[in-house]
Design a protein around this motif. Sequence first.
Motif, PDB file in Angstrom:
ATOM      1  N   ASP A 330     -71.955  22.653 -19.218  1.00 33.15           N
ATOM      2  CA  ASP A 330     -70.771  23.398 -19.655  1.00 33.15           C
ATOM      3  C   ASP A 330     -69.824  22.426 -20.335  1.00 33.15           C
ATOM      4  OD1 ASP A 330     -68.566  24.944 -20.061  1.00 33.15           O
ATOM      5  OD2 ASP A 330     -68.413  25.700 -18.007  1.00 33.15           O
ATOM      6  N   THR A 331     -69.819  22.452 -21.653  1.00 28.99           N
ATOM      7  CA  THR A 331     -69.007  21.509 -22.425  1.00 28.99           C
ATOM      8  C   THR A 331     -67.612  22.040 -22.721  1.00 28.99           C
ATOM      9  OG1 THR A 331     -69.920  22.423 -24.479  1.00 28.99           O
ATOM     10  CG2 THR A 331     -71.038  20.510 -23.511  1.00 28.99           C
ATOM     11  N   THR A 332     -67.234  23.162 -22.099  1.00 30.98           N
ATOM     12  CA  THR A 332     -65.911  23.740 -22.357  1.00 30.98           C
ATOM     13  C   THR A 332     -64.994  23.658 -21.145  1.00 30.98           C
ATOM     14  OG1 THR A 332     -66.621  25.962 -21.695  1.00 30.98           O
ATOM     15  CG2 THR A 332     -66.902  25.358 -24.010  1.00 30.98           C
ATOM     16  N   ASP A 333     -65.549  23.351 -19.986  1.00 27.31           N
ATOM     17  CA  ASP A 333     -64.767  23.367 -18.752  1.00 27.31           C
ATOM     18  C   ASP A 333     -63.972  22.078 -18.585  1.00 27.31           C
ATOM     19  OD1 ASP A 333     -63.907  23.997 -16.089  1.00 27.31           O
ATOM     20  OD2 ASP A 333     -65.460  22.634 -15.377  1.00 27.31           O
ATOM     21  N   LEU A 364     -61.242  18.342 -24.871  1.00 24.45           N
ATOM     22  CA  LEU A 364     -61.272  19.766 -24.526  1.00 24.45           C
ATOM     23  C   LEU A 364     -59.873  20.361 -24.445  1.00 24.45           C
ATOM     24  CD1 LEU A 364     -63.947  19.672 -21.653  1.00 24.45           C
ATOM     25  CD2 LEU A 364     -64.308  20.399 -24.021  1.00 24.45           C
TER      26      LEU A 364
END
Length: 603
Positions: A330-333, A364
């Motif tokens: 999960d590269t958005t958390d 992010l």
Amino acid sequence: MWSMALMVVIIGLSSCAAGLVGGMVGGWAAYNKNKLAASQSQEKVVPKLSPEDQRLYDHYFLDAMVERQKGNSDAAFDLLRHCLDINPNAAEAYYYLAQYYSALKDNDTSIAYFQKASALAPHNETYLETLAQVYVRQQNFQGAISAIERLYDRNKDREDLLEMLFQLYQQVQDYPQAIGVLERIEKIDGKNERISVAKSEVYTRMNNGKAAIAEMAELARQYPNDLNYLAMYGESLMMNGEQKKALEIYDKILKEEPDNNRVLMSLRTYHQAMENSEVADSLTLRVLLGKNTSQEEKVHLIRQVIGANERAGGDSTEVLGLFRRVMDADTTDVDIPLLCATYMDLKKMPADSIKPVLNHILDLAPDNSAARLHLVGYAWADGDKDRVIELCQTARQYNPDDMAFYYYQGIAYYQRDSLDQALSTFQNGVSVIKEDSNPDIVSDFYEVMGEILHKKDRVTEAFAAYDSCLQWKPDNIPCLNNYAYYLSLRNEQLDRAELMSHKTIKAEPKNATYLDTYAWILFMQQRYTESKIYIDQALQNLDTVVVNGDTISNSAIFEHAGDIYWHCDNHDKALSFWEDALKGDSENKVLIRKIKLKKYLKE
């Protein structure tokens, strides 16, 4: 869960002490209501007053209520006691007196009067409900149960009373009665999840696993298309020793919903208990990488893993590997990287290993001030002033009201001798000061601004900045010292300068800089003998001469010592001190002339 909701009710009851004196109903309205209820009661015959006594009683009771409304508690208290002298069976007088005795911390009399009021007016629900509240506050749960049961008999529509009873029966561990209360609620609301879960939990506490399982089985049968209820049935089986059946149900659910986190977590707990660590770890990863797992659930689960890991010895390799797997998936958390950075920091890992995680967070969420401040701290520790300035400048775009970034950027400019940029940064930072701003930071803002302004010969503005600094923090020691010293150099407000300087040597009695300042102020006041005492102490503590972490030259202290000794008629020693001062300040023309002429010269 039910237990939490109901506990709020009980806590609400037990916090009624402060509200008792204010009363629950208007005095005269309660009195009239009580008279009506008493007239309807067939349970207790209360002797009637004569018309004259009744008129007299009404007069004094009304006066008591008037004084009560005015806030004249003493007068109301005395009038109510007089009411009881006229009519010893006046329920409303007992009720209000009980409140005053409660305020006076006379709990025995207070409870006795509440009981008396309720006994004399058994149909008055206000009295009965207040009595129940008092019982709860005193942890007399059986008394509270009795009172609330009586209330419910008269108010079948008040489900909140049943919820209170459920909690109270659990308090006294009367589980059959608690089940009975749940069944009464079930007749009103119908079968639903919260009641079934609560009943199952109570049955489990009763060691009646069969009934606990049956309750959840019935719920699952009632809602066959909701797999969550089936999972809850499986959990009940698992908790009550029916692991084989529970596993069969879990298998059935996962065939339909492979990412059912409830089942996966239950299975994880089961395999942990069975010490099947490989299976449990695979389930942990499966939940963390599951598409249905919320960020809150991920954080909670990783915290569990960290806790277990620490109890087992604290090998960070496993935990960091788990963090990497989750962050790669999960590269958005942001929450997981933040937790990872915190964990690495707590484990005292090298800054170079933590910085990439912090930079990832900023990629992010550029407005994440916690991550940026962490990076600022690392850059500061490395002495990389340019990096500090860069980080803070960017932060001010995303967090314009965060004073910390103005502070670090301003200090970095100041230590780089970029005075104009430092002053501009601090002035911008001051513009976002609020009443609730951190006084330490605000005080430091003004203190450094004062230093900069003084270096730029803007003395009036410098002194105004120092005044502001001390308004926010009267014991800002560096500011007190510098302000006092600069006043002494101008031969201004020497009495005030002495008071400020004296605070600094009280705070740090071995700080040579502060001792020198105090000695010099005494010198300017022509108190030479006293001045010599403190300059000698300063000379004894020269190793402590530090400003902003940097050791400074002792030349000024030696020159002051020479001037002081000269005025104390020790001219040879004065000359020696001036010569020591010249070694660190060879361009000081006044000092050179003092040595050449062998006498004190006023600058």
